[in-house]
Design a protein around this motif. Structure first.
Motif, PDB file in Angstrom:
ATOM      1  N   ALA A  87      11.903   5.215 -10.521  1.00  0.00           N
ATOM      2  CA  ALA A  87      11.634   4.157  -9.675  1.00  0.00           C
ATOM      3  C   ALA A  87      10.283   4.301  -8.969  1.00  0.00           C
ATOM      4  O   ALA A  87       9.911   5.603  -8.513  1.00  0.00           O
ATOM      5  N   ARG A  88       9.570   3.306  -8.491  1.00  0.00           N
ATOM      6  CA  ARG A  88       8.118   3.527  -8.027  1.00  0.00           C
ATOM      7  C   ARG A  88       7.902   2.182  -7.040  1.00  0.00           C
ATOM      8  O   ARG A  88       8.473   1.330  -7.361  1.00  0.00           O
ATOM      9  N   MET A  89       7.127   2.600  -6.188  1.00  0.00           N
ATOM     10  CA  MET A  89       6.782   1.538  -5.225  1.00  0.00           C
ATOM     11  C   MET A  89       5.378   1.701  -4.691  1.00  0.00           C
ATOM     12  O   MET A  89       5.038   2.796  -4.559  1.00  0.00           O
ATOM     13  N   GLY A  90       4.630   0.638  -4.215  1.00  0.00           N
ATOM     14  CA  GLY A  90       3.453   0.722  -3.782  1.00  0.00           C
ATOM     15  C   GLY A  90       3.469   0.488  -2.359  1.00  0.00           C
ATOM     16  O   GLY A  90       4.280  -0.085  -1.728  1.00  0.00           O
ATOM     17  N   THR A  91       2.767   1.374  -1.386  1.00  0.00           N
ATOM     18  CA  THR A  91       2.798   1.102  -0.017  1.00  0.00           C
ATOM     19  C   THR A  91       0.864   1.346   0.401  1.00  0.00           C
ATOM     20  O   THR A  91       0.283   1.962  -0.156  1.00  0.00           O
ATOM     21  N   SER A  92       1.026   0.527   1.574  1.00  0.00           N
ATOM     22  CA  SER A  92      -0.484   0.377   1.875  1.00  0.00           C
ATOM     23  C   SER A  92      -0.496   1.969   2.738  1.00  0.00           C
ATOM     24  O   SER A  92       0.028   2.593   3.149  1.00  0.00           O
ATOM     25  N   PRO A  93      -1.847   2.365   2.134  1.00  0.00           N
ATOM     26  CA  PRO A  93      -2.130   3.654   2.489  1.00  0.00           C
ATOM     27  C   PRO A  93      -2.571   4.047   3.998  1.00  0.00           C
ATOM     28  O   PRO A  93      -2.594   4.766   4.526  1.00  0.00           O
TER      29      PRO A  93
END
Length: 369
Positions: A343-349
């Motif tokens: 599982a992977r997800m993107g998030t704002s730095p």
């Protein structure tokens, strides 16, 4: 800069008919060759005497991405592709409040969640014409989870269970009136990517690549859905996740409703704790939904891949996102199931939240410095 604040108070941003775009970020780093090597005698000595709180992860090859038997796998976890990583040291646990407090005490560092918000800078990264929220809202803070009172028909609208909490930060994780008493051994949260990098610089560490993180998380299990195997029934014994109807009711079968102290659950085959659940963990890679396809198309083993050369997520075209791994105490079967290794997800730095933390890694050469 906290773009997710604006996404919460101006939810129509998600409905804008924006053209998909790819954001240029850094030079191409898809394929990386072998890292410099220390003499074997020196390396063997380091392996046998790792830095305090770290463990040696021996290098090796593996298939990155969702395994064939994973019925919950998402498209951005596919296709599987061969990867080889060199050995490295990794924190046994997520960075704790006590460890982060030591860093802050020695450096005087102020986290992003504690800094004043610069709207002029923030709006440069948002759709033209975005209206400025009220000054009463544009105050330092972070994202806190809130349970809903009834079932949620649309699990894609995260604003239903997230709220911007003014005065919330790593020292005050449950609001301005809260503190860290008794939570010294809990993972630090409400820290963003910039904060994690600052900690790494102080500690002479770095963040793991996504490939390193996944390789380490598998813990000698090469082709399983979870780090302990394929048996979903063991989840409550192995990880801190959401058991029950998300986001209404948590049965707390696993013993916790929010974050748990590190080492509350069994370690994986490499001796690493909380590689599933508890809090999401930052990696250094940009989130690009096409990256796995690009690697697989090369039809060769990726050597120490450093991630995509540019961020790309058509669902959030105005955000440059970093990959986080491992899932958190909020992950459930009905919501994200991100306690799965792939599982992977993107998030704002530049955004922080109650369910995101980090752990660090170090190359042998870094230990010698």
């Amino acid at each position: 800069m906290k773009k997710y604040l604006v996404l919460l108070v101006v939810p129509m941003l998600f409905a804008l008919g924006c053209k998909e775009k790819k954001t240029e970020t850094q030079p191409d780093q898809i394929m990386v060759t072998e890292k410099p090597k220390l003499p074997e005698t020196v390396l063997d000595s380091l392996k046998n005497h790792p830095p305090e709180g770290m463990v040696w992860i021996p290098g090796g090859e593996f298939m990155q991405g969702a395994v064939p038997q994973d019925k919950q796998a998402m498209d951005h976890e596919k296709p599987q592709h061969p990867v080889k990583v060199d050995g490295f040291f990794m924190d046994i646990t997520e960075v704790t409040n006590a460890e982060f407090a030591k860093f802050v005490k020695e450096t005087g560092y102020v986290t992003v969640a504690e800094r004043a918000i610069d709207w002029e800078e923030m709006k440069k990264q948002l759709p033209e014409g975005t209206q400025k929220p009220a000054d009463s809202i544009l105050q330092p803070g972070s994202l806190r989870f809130k349970k809903t009172k009834s079932s949620v028909p649309n699990l894609y609208d995260f604003s239903q269970w997230w709220e911007w909490s003014i005065g919330t930060n790593w020292k005050h994780p449950q609001g301005p009136d809260s503190n860290l008493d008794g939570k010294e051994n809990f993972p630090v949260v409400h820290v963003c990517y910039e904060d994690a990098l600052a900690y790494c610089q102080w500690a002479n560490r770095r963040l793991p690549t996504e490939a390193e993180w996944e390789y380490a998380a598998r813990g000698k299990q090469k082709n399983t859905i979870y780090f302990w195997g394929d048996d979903r029934s063991k989840l409550a014994q192995e990880a801190n996740t959401w058991e029950g109807e998300f986001p209404v009711y948590n049965t707390k079968v696993d013993g916790f409703e929010g974050t748990a102290p590190v080492k509350s659950y069994p370690s994986n085959g490499f001796g690493l704790y909380d590689m599933a659940g508890n809090v999401w963990e930052f990696t250094q890679d940009w989130y690009n939904v096409d990256y796995y396809k690009e690697l697989a198309a090369k039809n060769t083993i990726a050597m120490n891949p450093q991630g995509a050369s540019q961020a790309y997520n058509p669902q959030n075209p105005y955000l440059q996102e970093k990959i986080i791994k491992g899932g958190s105490f909020l992950c459930s079967d009905s919501y994200c199931s991100s306690f799965r290794v792939s599982a992977r997800m993107g998030t704002s730095p530049d955004s922080s939240a109650e369910h995101v933390g980090f752990r660090t890694v170090a190359d042998p050469e870094m230990i010698m410095e």
